[in-house]
Scaffold this motif. Structure first.
Motif, PDB file in Angstrom:
ATOM      1  N   VAL A  84       0.823  -1.198   0.000  1.00  0.00           N
ATOM      2  CA  VAL A  84       0.000   0.000   0.000  1.00  0.00           C
ATOM      3  C   VAL A  84       0.858   1.250   0.000  1.00  0.00           C
ATOM      4  CG1 VAL A  84      -1.754   1.285   1.270  1.00  0.00           C
ATOM      5  CG2 VAL A  84      -1.871  -1.204   1.165  1.00  0.00           C
ATOM      6  N   PHE A  85       1.898   1.260   0.810  1.00  0.00           N
ATOM      7  CA  PHE A  85       2.812   2.397   0.877  1.00  0.00           C
ATOM      8  C   PHE A  85       4.162   1.965   0.335  1.00  0.00           C
ATOM      9  CE2 PHE A  85       6.337   4.427   3.012  1.00  0.00           C
ATOM     10  CZ  PHE A  85       6.069   5.774   2.812  1.00  0.00           C
ATOM     11  N   ALA A  86       4.813   2.828  -0.401  1.00  0.00           N
ATOM     12  CA  ALA A  86       6.152   2.535  -0.894  1.00  0.00           C
ATOM     13  C   ALA A  86       7.067   3.706  -0.610  1.00  0.00           C
ATOM     14  CB  ALA A  86       6.125   2.241  -2.399  1.00  0.00           C
ATOM     15  N   ALA A  87       8.082   3.481   0.218  1.00  0.00           N
ATOM     16  CA  ALA A  87       9.094   4.509   0.415  1.00  0.00           C
ATOM     17  C   ALA A  87       9.818   4.724  -0.900  1.00  0.00           C
ATOM     18  CB  ALA A  87      10.079   4.063   1.498  1.00  0.00           C
ATOM     19  N   ARG A  88      10.270   5.917  -1.144  1.00  0.00           N
ATOM     20  CA  ARG A  88      10.927   6.226  -2.414  1.00  0.00           C
ATOM     21  C   ARG A  88      12.400   5.854  -2.348  1.00  0.00           C
ATOM     22  NH1 ARG A  88       7.433  11.763  -2.929  1.00  0.00           N
ATOM     23  NH2 ARG A  88       5.539  10.717  -3.638  1.00  0.00           N
ATOM     24  N   VAL A  89      12.780   4.913  -3.210  1.00  0.00           N
ATOM     25  CA  VAL A  89      14.143   4.399  -3.198  1.00  0.00           C
ATOM     26  C   VAL A  89      15.071   5.221  -4.071  1.00  0.00           C
ATOM     27  CG1 VAL A  89      13.254   2.079  -2.779  1.00  0.00           C
ATOM     28  CG2 VAL A  89      13.783   2.787  -5.110  1.00  0.00           C
ATOM     29  N   GLY A  90      14.499   6.159  -4.837  1.00  0.00           N
ATOM     30  CA  GLY A  90      15.307   6.988  -5.718  1.00  0.00           C
ATOM     31  C   GLY A  90      15.253   6.513  -7.146  1.00  0.00           C
ATOM     32  N   GLY A  91      14.910   7.427  -8.050  1.00  0.00           N
ATOM     33  CA  GLY A  91      14.839   7.093  -9.466  1.00  0.00           C
ATOM     34  C   GLY A  91      13.441   6.925  -9.998  1.00  0.00           C
ATOM     35  N   GLU A  92      12.420   6.868  -9.114  1.00  0.00           N
ATOM     36  CA  GLU A  92      11.054   6.678  -9.582  1.00  0.00           C
ATOM     37  C   GLU A  92      10.419   8.015  -9.968  1.00  0.00           C
ATOM     38  OE1 GLU A  92      10.936   5.223  -5.511  1.00  0.00           O
ATOM     39  OE2 GLU A  92      12.287   6.763  -6.238  1.00  0.00           O
ATOM     40  N   THR A  93       9.366   7.937 -10.758  1.00  0.00           N
ATOM     41  CA  THR A  93       8.598   9.114 -11.136  1.00  0.00           C
ATOM     42  C   THR A  93       7.564   9.374 -10.047  1.00  0.00           C
ATOM     43  OG1 THR A  93       8.884   8.660 -13.483  1.00  0.00           O
ATOM     44  CG2 THR A  93       7.066  10.128 -12.856  1.00  0.00           C
ATOM     45  N   VAL A  94       7.528  10.586  -9.527  1.00  0.00           N
ATOM     46  CA  VAL A  94       6.628  10.939  -8.437  1.00  0.00           C
ATOM     47  C   VAL A  94       5.332  11.502  -9.005  1.00  0.00           C
ATOM     48  CG1 VAL A  94       6.310  12.398  -6.407  1.00  0.00           C
ATOM     49  CG2 VAL A  94       8.569  11.434  -6.929  1.00  0.00           C
ATOM     50  N   PRO A  95       4.180  10.992  -8.551  1.00  0.00           N
ATOM     51  CA  PRO A  95       2.897  11.530  -9.021  1.00  0.00           C
ATOM     52  C   PRO A  95       2.787  13.012  -8.703  1.00  0.00           C
ATOM     53  CG  PRO A  95       2.580   9.480  -7.814  1.00  0.00           C
ATOM     54  CD  PRO A  95       4.002   9.878  -7.599  1.00  0.00           C
ATOM     55  N   ARG A  96       2.447  13.830  -9.696  1.00  0.00           N
ATOM     56  CA  ARG A  96       2.380  15.269  -9.485  1.00  0.00           C
ATOM     57  C   ARG A  96       1.219  15.681  -8.590  1.00  0.00           C
ATOM     58  NH1 ARG A  96       3.939  18.116 -15.303  1.00  0.00           N
ATOM     59  NH2 ARG A  96       5.997  17.141 -15.506  1.00  0.00           N
ATOM     60  N   ARG A 165      19.862   6.999  -3.669  1.00  0.00           N
ATOM     61  CA  ARG A 165      19.313   5.841  -4.366  1.00  0.00           C
ATOM     62  C   ARG A 165      19.664   4.605  -3.552  1.00  0.00           C
ATOM     63  NH1 ARG A 165      18.193   6.991  -9.929  1.00  0.00           N
ATOM     64  NH2 ARG A 165      18.861   9.093 -10.484  1.00  0.00           N
ATOM     65  N   VAL A 166      18.660   3.775  -3.265  1.00  0.00           N
ATOM     66  CA  VAL A 166      18.874   2.534  -2.522  1.00  0.00           C
ATOM     67  C   VAL A 166      18.684   1.373  -3.491  1.00  0.00           C
ATOM     68  CG1 VAL A 166      18.219   1.150  -0.525  1.00  0.00           C
ATOM     69  CG2 VAL A 166      17.938   3.639  -0.454  1.00  0.00           C
ATOM     70  N   ARG A 167      19.636   0.464  -3.511  1.00  0.00           N
ATOM     71  CA  ARG A 167      19.592  -0.631  -4.466  1.00  0.00           C
ATOM     72  C   ARG A 167      19.968  -1.962  -3.800  1.00  0.00           C
ATOM     73  NH1 ARG A 167      16.993   2.622  -6.498  1.00  0.00           N
ATOM     74  NH2 ARG A 167      17.202   3.605  -8.555  1.00  0.00           N
ATOM     75  N   ASP A 168      19.454  -3.038  -4.377  1.00  0.00           N
ATOM     76  CA  ASP A 168      19.825  -4.385  -3.939  1.00  0.00           C
ATOM     77  C   ASP A 168      21.309  -4.618  -4.192  1.00  0.00           C
ATOM     78  OD1 ASP A 168      17.379  -5.571  -3.010  1.00  0.00           O
ATOM     79  OD2 ASP A 168      16.703  -5.656  -5.084  1.00  0.00           O
ATOM     80  N   THR A 169      21.870  -5.595  -3.494  1.00  0.00           N
ATOM     81  CA  THR A 169      23.247  -6.027  -3.718  1.00  0.00           C
ATOM     82  C   THR A 169      23.267  -7.548  -3.822  1.00  0.00           C
ATOM     83  OG1 THR A 169      23.867  -6.401  -1.403  1.00  0.00           O
ATOM     84  CG2 THR A 169      24.006  -4.126  -2.222  1.00  0.00           C
ATOM     85  N   PRO A 170      24.360  -8.130  -4.291  1.00  0.00           N
ATOM     86  CA  PRO A 170      24.456  -9.591  -4.329  1.00  0.00           C
ATOM     87  C   PRO A 170      24.407 -10.220  -2.939  1.00  0.00           C
ATOM     88  CG  PRO A 170      26.057  -8.592  -5.804  1.00  0.00           C
ATOM     89  CD  PRO A 170      25.491  -7.480  -4.980  1.00  0.00           C
ATOM     90  N   GLN A 171      24.721  -9.425  -1.906  1.00  0.00           N
ATOM     91  CA  GLN A 171      24.662  -9.952  -0.548  1.00  0.00           C
ATOM     92  C   GLN A 171      23.202 -10.068  -0.109  1.00  0.00           C
ATOM     93  OE1 GLN A 171      27.297  -8.142   2.320  1.00  0.00           O
ATOM     94  NE2 GLN A 171      28.661  -7.393   0.732  1.00  0.00           N
ATOM     95  N   PRO A 172      22.813 -11.166   0.486  1.00  0.00           N
ATOM     96  CA  PRO A 172      21.398 -11.369   0.833  1.00  0.00           C
ATOM     97  C   PRO A 172      20.884 -10.476   1.948  1.00  0.00           C
ATOM     98  CG  PRO A 172      22.744 -13.138   1.714  1.00  0.00           C
ATOM     99  CD  PRO A 172      23.639 -12.335   0.820  1.00  0.00           C
ATOM    100  N   ASP A 173      21.769  -9.875   2.737  1.00  0.00           N
ATOM    101  CA  ASP A 173      21.315  -9.093   3.883  1.00  0.00           C
ATOM    102  C   ASP A 173      21.827  -7.658   3.856  1.00  0.00           C
ATOM    103  OD1 ASP A 173      23.970  -9.658   4.283  1.00  0.00           O
ATOM    104  OD2 ASP A 173      23.767 -10.149   6.420  1.00  0.00           O
TER     105      ASP A 173
END
Length: 219
Positions: A84-96, A165-173
């Protein structure tokens, strides 16, 4: 569009304990709220059900869940609590249509809900370190901690993409956090450490780009 709640589901949410978010209802009713991401079943006996951060926001909205935000572009990102809610991880288009003040209120409510989730699900009721939900939703959890502390997410490429910008990494944690400049990067690391994460600065061998590697603290 988010599917409307039934009258029975609205009554359950409105009747939840105002302090703890504890819910009472039939097993079928509670399971339906869990499936919608508005409630969770406590892992320890007596296995009571409680409102999630999304459930608390639905209660504040008069028993109706907020509209789902567009999915962010980060591969593998599981979305916000209950989708329902999504924190902004950086790079997304924000609804005006959404104003800055409304977003600030939404983020503040989500963070308070997350602290309550920590209190209810961490074995020692601690709020100073991530809970199980955050450990399985690393990108969203780290982004929420950053956004709730006032850091600005990057916009789409070519449109003021100078925030975090927050991104996944190959590390699982662990997740990687990128920010424009050493001061902004250090500030992100300090925020995450204050939110219960372990964070350190590293350099990508190939690009020489600096980033913060962060993982949830366990003790």
């Amino acid at each position: 569009m988010t599917r409307p709640l039934t009258a029975a589901q609205r009554r359950l949410i409105e009747a939840a304990d105002p302090g703890t978010g504890r819910l009472k209802g039939t097993e079928a009713q509670l399971t339906a709220l869990v499936k919608r991401g508005l409630a969770f079943r406590h892992p320890r006996p007596p296995h009571d059900h409680f409102l999630t951060p999304a459930g608390h926001r639905a209660r504040e909205a008069g028993g109706e869940p907020p509209q789902k935000e567009p999915e962010n572009p980060s591969p593998g990102d599981p979305g916000g609590p209950g989708g329902v809610f999504a924190a902004r991880v950086g790079g997304e288009t924000v609804p005006r249509a959404q104003g800055e003040a409304a977003r600030l209120r939404e983020v503040r409510s989500a963070w308070q809900g997350m602290l309550e989730l920590r209190r209810m699900t961490n074995p020692d009721a601690s709020t100073d370190r991530p809970c199980a939900w955050e450990r399985t939703h690393l990108v969203q959890a780290a982004a929420l901690a950053l956004e709730a502390s006032g850091h600005r997410p990057a916009g789409p490429e070519g449109e003021g993409g100078d925030g975090y910008r927050v991104r996944d990494t190959p590390q699982p944690d662990a997740v990687a956090v990128y920010a424009p400049g050493p001061d902004a990067l250090r500030a992100c690391a300090e925020t995450l450490e204050g939110a219960g994460w372990q964070a350190g600065e590293y350099t990508e061998p190939r690009t020489r780009r600096r980033y913060v590697l962060a993982s949830p603290r366990r003790v």
